[in-house]
Design a protein around this motif. Structure first.
Motif, PDB file in Angstrom:
ATOM      1  N   ALA A 186       6.334 -16.936  37.249  1.00  0.00           N
ATOM      2  CA  ALA A 186       5.259 -15.946  37.167  1.00  0.00           C
ATOM      3  C   ALA A 186       5.695 -14.739  36.340  1.00  0.00           C
ATOM      4  O   ALA A 186       4.917 -14.203  35.539  1.00  0.00           O
ATOM      5  N   LEU A 187       6.950 -14.318  36.495  1.00  0.00           N
ATOM      6  CA  LEU A 187       7.467 -13.225  35.672  1.00  0.00           C
ATOM      7  C   LEU A 187       7.501 -13.626  34.194  1.00  0.00           C
ATOM      8  O   LEU A 187       7.177 -12.833  33.310  1.00  0.00           O
ATOM      9  N   ALA A 188       7.908 -14.879  33.941  1.00  0.00           N
ATOM     10  CA  ALA A 188       7.992 -15.333  32.551  1.00  0.00           C
ATOM     11  C   ALA A 188       6.620 -15.395  31.891  1.00  0.00           C
ATOM     12  O   ALA A 188       6.490 -15.211  30.671  1.00  0.00           O
ATOM     13  N   GLU A 189       5.584 -15.660  32.696  1.00  0.00           N
ATOM     14  CA  GLU A 189       4.229 -15.760  32.154  1.00  0.00           C
ATOM     15  C   GLU A 189       3.513 -14.415  32.101  1.00  0.00           C
ATOM     16  O   GLU A 189       2.390 -14.319  31.582  1.00  0.00           O
ATOM     17  N   ALA A 228       6.317  -9.803  29.582  1.00  0.00           N
ATOM     18  CA  ALA A 228       7.528 -10.539  29.236  1.00  0.00           C
ATOM     19  C   ALA A 228       7.483 -11.055  27.804  1.00  0.00           C
ATOM     20  O   ALA A 228       8.530 -11.262  27.168  1.00  0.00           O
ATOM     21  N   ALA A 229       6.277 -11.264  27.273  1.00  0.00           N
ATOM     22  CA  ALA A 229       6.153 -11.779  25.906  1.00  0.00           C
ATOM     23  C   ALA A 229       6.623 -10.763  24.872  1.00  0.00           C
ATOM     24  O   ALA A 229       6.855 -11.119  23.698  1.00  0.00           O
ATOM     25  N   LEU A 230       6.790  -9.502  25.273  1.00  0.00           N
ATOM     26  CA  LEU A 230       7.260  -8.472  24.349  1.00  0.00           C
ATOM     27  C   LEU A 230       8.780  -8.480  24.185  1.00  0.00           C
ATOM     28  O   LEU A 230       9.301  -7.846  23.268  1.00  0.00           O
ATOM     29  N   LEU A 231       9.482  -9.184  25.070  1.00  0.00           N
ATOM     30  CA  LEU A 231      10.948  -9.222  25.041  1.00  0.00           C
ATOM     31  C   LEU A 231      11.376 -10.682  25.091  1.00  0.00           C
ATOM     32  O   LEU A 231      11.470 -11.292  26.164  1.00  0.00           O
ATOM     33  N   VAL A 232      11.609 -11.252  23.916  1.00  0.00           N
ATOM     34  CA  VAL A 232      11.855 -12.693  23.785  1.00  0.00           C
ATOM     35  C   VAL A 232      13.180 -12.913  23.058  1.00  0.00           C
ATOM     36  O   VAL A 232      13.546 -12.153  22.150  1.00  0.00           O
ATOM     37  N   LEU A 233      13.894 -13.997  23.472  1.00  0.00           N
ATOM     38  CA  LEU A 233      15.150 -14.384  22.815  1.00  0.00           C
ATOM     39  C   LEU A 233      14.898 -15.605  21.942  1.00  0.00           C
ATOM     40  O   LEU A 233      14.252 -16.569  22.366  1.00  0.00           O
ATOM     41  N   ASP A 234      15.419 -15.575  20.722  1.00  0.00           N
ATOM     42  CA  ASP A 234      15.296 -16.723  19.825  1.00  0.00           C
ATOM     43  C   ASP A 234      16.438 -17.712  20.000  1.00  0.00           C
ATOM     44  O   ASP A 234      16.321 -18.870  19.580  1.00  0.00           O
ATOM     45  N   VAL A 267      12.607 -18.060  24.464  1.00  0.00           N
ATOM     46  CA  VAL A 267      12.492 -17.922  25.904  1.00  0.00           C
ATOM     47  C   VAL A 267      12.360 -16.443  26.244  1.00  0.00           C
ATOM     48  O   VAL A 267      13.005 -15.587  25.621  1.00  0.00           O
ATOM     49  N   PRO A 268      11.512 -16.085  27.213  1.00  0.00           N
ATOM     50  CA  PRO A 268      11.434 -14.681  27.624  1.00  0.00           C
ATOM     51  C   PRO A 268      12.798 -14.191  28.116  1.00  0.00           C
ATOM     52  O   PRO A 268      13.491 -14.894  28.863  1.00  0.00           O
ATOM     53  N   ALA A 269      13.179 -13.008  27.702  1.00  0.00           N
ATOM     54  CA  ALA A 269      14.473 -12.459  28.108  1.00  0.00           C
ATOM     55  C   ALA A 269      14.556 -12.286  29.620  1.00  0.00           C
ATOM     56  O   ALA A 269      15.657 -12.291  30.191  1.00  0.00           O
ATOM     57  N   VAL A 270      13.419 -12.163  30.290  1.00  0.00           N
ATOM     58  CA  VAL A 270      13.440 -12.010  31.741  1.00  0.00           C
ATOM     59  C   VAL A 270      14.029 -13.247  32.404  1.00  0.00           C
ATOM     60  O   VAL A 270      14.705 -13.159  33.442  1.00  0.00           O
ATOM     61  N   VAL A 271      13.806 -14.429  31.822  1.00  0.00           N
ATOM     62  CA  VAL A 271      14.375 -15.663  32.385  1.00  0.00           C
ATOM     63  C   VAL A 271      15.896 -15.659  32.238  1.00  0.00           C
ATOM     64  O   VAL A 271      16.630 -16.021  33.161  1.00  0.00           O
ATOM     65  N   GLU A 328      11.952  -1.818  33.946  1.00  0.00           N
ATOM     66  CA  GLU A 328      10.924  -2.197  34.913  1.00  0.00           C
ATOM     67  C   GLU A 328      11.033  -3.675  35.286  1.00  0.00           C
ATOM     68  O   GLU A 328      10.948  -4.047  36.472  1.00  0.00           O
ATOM     69  N   LEU A 329      11.223  -4.533  34.296  1.00  0.00           N
ATOM     70  CA  LEU A 329      11.309  -5.970  34.570  1.00  0.00           C
ATOM     71  C   LEU A 329      12.605  -6.331  35.297  1.00  0.00           C
ATOM     72  O   LEU A 329      12.630  -7.260  36.104  1.00  0.00           O
ATOM     73  N   THR A 330      13.679  -5.594  35.029  1.00  0.00           N
ATOM     74  CA  THR A 330      14.933  -5.840  35.747  1.00  0.00           C
ATOM     75  C   THR A 330      14.753  -5.595  37.233  1.00  0.00           C
ATOM     76  O   THR A 330      15.212  -6.383  38.076  1.00  0.00           O
ATOM     77  N   VAL A 331      14.070  -4.502  37.581  1.00  0.00           N
ATOM     78  CA  VAL A 331      13.811  -4.205  38.998  1.00  0.00           C
ATOM     79  C   VAL A 331      12.911  -5.281  39.602  1.00  0.00           C
ATOM     80  O   VAL A 331      13.107  -5.700  40.760  1.00  0.00           O
ATOM     81  N   GLU A 332      11.938  -5.778  38.823  1.00  0.00           N
ATOM     82  CA  GLU A 332      11.051  -6.811  39.351  1.00  0.00           C
ATOM     83  C   GLU A 332      11.805  -8.118  39.585  1.00  0.00           C
ATOM     84  O   GLU A 332      11.481  -8.880  40.498  1.00  0.00           O
ATOM     85  N   ILE A 333      12.809  -8.401  38.761  1.00  0.00           N
ATOM     86  CA  ILE A 333      13.650  -9.579  39.010  1.00  0.00           C
ATOM     87  C   ILE A 333      14.351  -9.436  40.352  1.00  0.00           C
ATOM     88  O   ILE A 333      14.391 -10.375  41.164  1.00  0.00           O
TER      89      ILE A 333
END
Length: 780
Positions: A85-88, A92-98, A107-111, A194-199
């Motif tokens: 759900a976090l990845a979607e 999360a689409a603003l922070l992506v790893l190639d 892949v989303p960096a949050v993953v 913000e996303l780190t805290v949500e993880i």
């Protein structure tokens, strides 16, 4: 006298986040020895099938620094759904790893940060085992290249529990891949925060990691309130040196309590110091308890050699054990020159196996965990820790030895005179609770202490065991064997056989049963045993076993109980005189059992004189005084605080609370005695119901622990003897009665879940266990 090194070891292991043996807490687990590796196959055939699901290997996450945890069904899937759900999330689409070495890209960096944060919560290079040993990969399984979690089962063929891993965790606050993907953009860095805290919030529910997770959340809350730290985080250069300084600022902002839970925040040098301090403490405890180990300097030097080092790292010189730097520096060249990896590994394995037999299970695991962490840290110096590329620390062999030594199929030899059905005994098949029934002093129905002959209690050979309810007089074969008629050899064999038969009926206390079996094998060793843990955990049967063994030394096979309450109302001179008279009256004749030794020596006015007198009596009388004592969960620590010299005499074994599985065994045995059978679901439900009822009874009737003479007597509640077995017996009576009504009074009813009391029914402890319903006698 207990030396300063041992005291330092005790204090360290009580303060750091690694497990003290059986503190049991354990927690979970802790120091309960369910880590033995195999599902506990019960002696009751029906219990085997019913309880096996409670200990499934496919649901185990064993973190050596915390303990073995049975992962609830569906939890990992639920956590993975939160990650997906976090990845979607559109953010999360603003922070992506190639690019990523393990995940399917882009892949989303949050993953990627879920991988890093979960690994950090487990501990940097911390030893893990069990089927969920690569938990972080299971949480992001849908994002793995190939679609499955890499390395599932640790790469070990066959049994997944045979594997272990100790991966490095490079993630550190304020963050990893999310902040790297954000670059120097302040807005994206705020989003990364913000996303780190949500993880961290999404990872809620993993019991083994909860303390560290909560600590990280507090760190982020504190940082958010620090304007300077927020500004530094949003504006720090993305260069490695700038990010390293930012990490240091975050670590510096953490309080001492938080750093104690997250020692990695101290940096690679501080983390090394923490590891060395803990490992030395564990080693000192082990060499004090188990002969044959190297001294700390030699053992540490050889541990560095197995890690591939040929010189002592300079980082060791600035640690809390900095004196070790020079000592190991002088020793290391010789160990490098004469190094034999196979011999070292075999020696350590053998020594740790002896530690298992000696009951030092938890300390041995701590030793291994910190030894592996040390290997990863020194191999990564001067940088961060690495996953050990070469590690000879015998973790896998230790796990094999646990199963080999404790999961044994015991079959009595015909010459022992005891016929016992073959049964698999795991470490959990050990010991349930009961009050005292053997000795001169005991409680009457009103809870007052009276001589045994006044209370009308049975003799020591007739006492009801902790696995037995009040209706178990016909089930005491182990204690009612006839006296042997064949001379000393037969008498010795009979005493050992009777003691072993009693031990074989024990349920629930792995550490205690291991010590008792060792004493059966080596009954000539002097007995100075301190059993610490929760109340009502089988003191009576343990004393019966030990009193039986004492007959081999010429003792009469009985025990004298000394209770701390007896001494509380006395002045110091009277208390010392009474203790001296009681102990000297048993000289060479009777075993002495002390209830509440830790409380006895902690009384303000009489504790110290009593501790000094007991120490003097043990020193003066030697082998003529054989003792077993009982204390609370922190009993040994209290004893050390009150009298280090007295504490040095005792071998410590720690017990644990009675669990649902243990109650299920008692319930199954009670049904057997009533001629009833049961279903697996009913057996499991009964265990859960009894455990919940026992917890409720304990919360309502726990006794006060006074420290002033007389206070414990004024405040203590009457002890309900055989509470656990009594609850199981009572529930069996109710269930059998209900099953007979449902089956038109069948002689051998099948008890099902519907026959168990419901939440609004009469509680299982509503009346004494021996007040059985009339129809419960039918068909017995």
């Amino acid at each position: 006298m207990i030396d300063s090194a041992r005291l330092r070891a005790i204090l360290f292991l009580s303060a750091v986040s690694v497990p003290v043996p059986a503190e049991v807490r354990p927690t979970p687990g802790h120091l309960a020895c369910p880590e033995a590796g195999g599902p506990p196959v019960q002696t009751n055939a029906r219990a085997h099938g019913a309880l096996e699901a409670m200990f499934r290997e496919e649901s185990v996450f064993d973190l050596y620094s915390w303990g073995r945890w049975q992962v609830p069904d569906g939890l990992v899937a639920e956590l993975a759904e939160r990650v997906d759900a976090l990845a979607e999330d559109p953010r999360a689409a603003l922070l992506v790893l190639d690019e990523h070495p393990q995940l399917r890209t882009p892949v989303p960096a949050v993953v990627a940060d879920v991988l890093g944060i979960t690994a950090f919560l487990c501990g940097d290079v911390a030893v893990r085992s069990g089927s969920w040993l690569r938990l972080e990969h299971d949480l992001v399984r849908s994002h793995h290249a190939g679609g499955t979690a890499a390395g599932r089962g640790g790469g070990a063929p066959g049994d997944p529990y045979a594997g272990w891993v100790a991966p490095a965790a490079s993630w550190r606050p304020p963050g990893g891949e999310l902040f790297r993907a954000a670059g120097g953009d302040r807005g994206l860095r705020r989003l990364a925060w913000e996303l780190t805290v949500e993880i961290l919030r999404a990872l809620e529910g993993i019991e083994s990691l909860e303390t560290r997770r909560q600590g990280l959340l507090r760190l982020y809350e504190h940082a958010a309130a620090d304007h300077d730290l927020v500004e530094a985080t949003l504006s720090a250069p993305s260069l490695p040196s700038g990010w390293a300084r930012l990490r240091e600022r975050w670590a510096d902002s953490a309080g001492d309590d938080l750093v104690a839970a997250l020692p990695e925040l101290t940096g690679n040098v501080g983390y090394l110091s923490w590891i060395v301090d803990g490992w030395c403490a564990a080693h000192e405890l082990l060499i004090a308890a188990v002969p044959g180990g190297d001294d700390v300097c030699t053992a540490f030097s050889r541990l560095l050699v197995q890690a591939g080092l040929t010189t002592v790292p300079p980082e060791l010189a600035v640690g809390v054990r900095a004196d070790l730097y020079a000592q190991v520096g002088a020793r290391l060249p010789e160990d490098v020159r004469t190094w034999d990896a196979d011999a070292w590994r075999a020696q350590v394995r053998s020594w740790l196996a002896r530690a298992l037999v000696a009951g030092e299970f938890g300390v041995a695991r701590t030793w291994l965990d910190l030894a592996v962490r040390l290997t990863g840290v020194v191999q990564g110096l001067p940088g961060d820790a690495v996953t050990p590329e070469s590690c000879l620390v015998p973790v896998g062999e230790f796990q094999d030895d646990v199963r080999r030594l404790f999961r044994v199929r015991r079959v009595r030899h015909p010459l022992t005179g005891v016929v016992a059905a073959p049964a698999w005994l795991a470490t959990e098949d050990v010991f349930p609770p009961v009050g005292h029934s053997n000795g001169e002093v005991r409680r009457n129905a009103a809870g007052a202490l009276v001589p045994a002959e006044v209370s009308g209690s049975e003799g020591p050979g007739e006492a009801t065991g902790p696995n037995e309810g009040p209706d178990d007089a016909s089930d005491r074969s182990a204690r009612s064997l006839p006296a042997p008629a064949g001379g000393p050899v037969c008498a010795r064999a009979s005493a050992l056989a009777q003691a072993t038969a009693m031990i074989d009926r024990i349920v629930g206390q792995p550490a205690l049963v291991a010590v008792l079996r060792e004493l059966v094998d080596m009954p000539a060793q002097d007995l100075r045993l301190l059993v610490t843990g929760p109340p009502d955990v089988g003191a009576d049967l343990a004393v019966d076993v030990l009193a039986r063994l004492m007959t081999l030394r010429g003792f009469d096979g009985t025990a004298v109980w000394l209770h701390h309450e007896q001494f509380a109302p006395l002045d110091a001179d009277s208390a010392v005189a009474q203790l001296r008279d009681r102990v000297e009256g048993c000289d060479g004749e009777r075993l002495i059992a002390i209830d509440g030794l830790d409380r006895l020596v902690s009384y303000e006015r009489i504790g110290r004189p009593l501790a000094q007198e007991l120490h003097r009596l043990i020193s003066a009388h030697g082998a003529h005084v054989q003792l077993v004592a009982f204390g609370g969960p922190d009993g040994y620590r209290r004893l050390v605080h009150a009298s280090p010299s007295l504490a040095a005499w005792w071998r410590v074994v720690r017990t644990r609370e009675f669990a649902a599985g243990d109650f299920a065994v008692l319930f199954g045995r009670a049904l057997d005695r009533r001629g009833a059978t049961t279903t697996p679901d009913a057996l499991l439900a009964a265990g859960d119901l009894l455990a919940a009822t026992r917890a409720s009874v304990t919360s309502r009737s726990g006794s006060a622990a006074g420290t002033e003479p007389g206070e414990s007597v004024r405040n203590a509640q009457p002890v309900e003897e055989r509470r656990n077995a009594g609850l199981a017996t009572r529930l069996a009576d109710l269930a059998v009665a209900a099953a007979r009504r449902r089956t038109n009074r069948a002689n051998s009813p099948l008890v099902d879940v519907v026959d168990l009391p419901t939440a609004d029914a009469e509680p299982a402890d509503a009346e004494p266990a021996d007040a059985e319903p009339a129809d419960a006698e039918v068909g017995r």
